[in-house]
Scaffold this active site. Sequence first.
Site, short mmCIF file in Angstrom:
data_model
loop_
_atom_site.label_atom_id
_atom_site.label_comp_id
_atom_site.label_asym_id
_atom_site.label_seq_id
_atom_site.Cartn_x
_atom_site.Cartn_y
_atom_site.Cartn_z
N LYS A 87 0.99 -1.49 0.06
CA LYS A 87 0.03 -0.04 0.01
C LYS A 87 0.83 1.27 0.11
CE LYS A 87 -3.20 2.77 2.55
NZ LYS A 87 -3.59 3.20 3.81
N GLY A 140 -7.77 9.30 10.43
CA GLY A 140 -7.75 9.53 11.74
C GLY A 140 -8.82 10.47 12.10
N ALA A 158 -9.42 5.88 5.03
CA ALA A 158 -9.27 7.07 5.69
C ALA A 158 -10.70 7.64 5.99
CB ALA A 158 -8.14 8.06 5.18
#
Length: 262
Positions: A105, A166, A192
């Site tokens: 990734k 986050g 995300a």
Amino acid sequence: MNDTNNRPLVIAGKAYRSRLLVGSGKYQDLAQTAAATEASGAEIITVAIRRVNIGQDPHAPNLLDAVSPSRYTILPNTAGCYTARDAVYTLQLARELLNGHKLVKLEVLGDDKTLFPNMPETLRAAEELVRDGFDVMVYCSDDPIQARMLEDLGVAAVMPLASLIGSGMGILNPWNLSLIVEQAMVPVLVDAGVGTASDAALAMELGCDGVLMNSAIALAQDPVRMARAMRLAVEAGRDAYLAGRMPRRFTGSPSSPMAGRV
């Protein structure tokens, strides 16, 4: 890339039953990491090579003792990289540590406040990694043009953000995600910003092929229970997408037939 049949998720030629991918960071300890990963049902586990020990330090706890490569597909990532050069070097190191592992990734960040992707550097790194024989899944902006450019380079999957890494803000631009899904010929996975189960379900209802998350599970008050909730949400969202939702109407419509009323 989407379909109307309940086919497995296929990435770089390998089929996976689960469409939920999870991270391995931010847990209290390796025991909690293992328990939450088990509860999630995930088969692909992403690992930040610059932050997590997978053998670099023989004297420190090794993540692979809790999340075994014999059971899970380990997905090394370039979290913390801000240039194409650093990202490429990090994944070359991961390939050595994981005995020639090709599936990776890529994420190249623009700054340490938003953690938004630096797309010029991301494209540069993706091109080099594909040329070097890697199967590259790419964290990217939710821009259909950038996603198409990555696909043209030969990446294995595009991973547009739902919102900032986050942040837990959920999917802030579902329209852009739909445009990416509509055009893509490789898997599209939301990466995300997922905060709770409804965010994961929405991503799947939009036609995304999968969802990757870490903070939403690891920072929950009960990570193991949240991992299970996320597994069920991804499955429910996928079923809803395949079922085809009813059309939206601007007027009411009775559930019972009007003909033959007493």
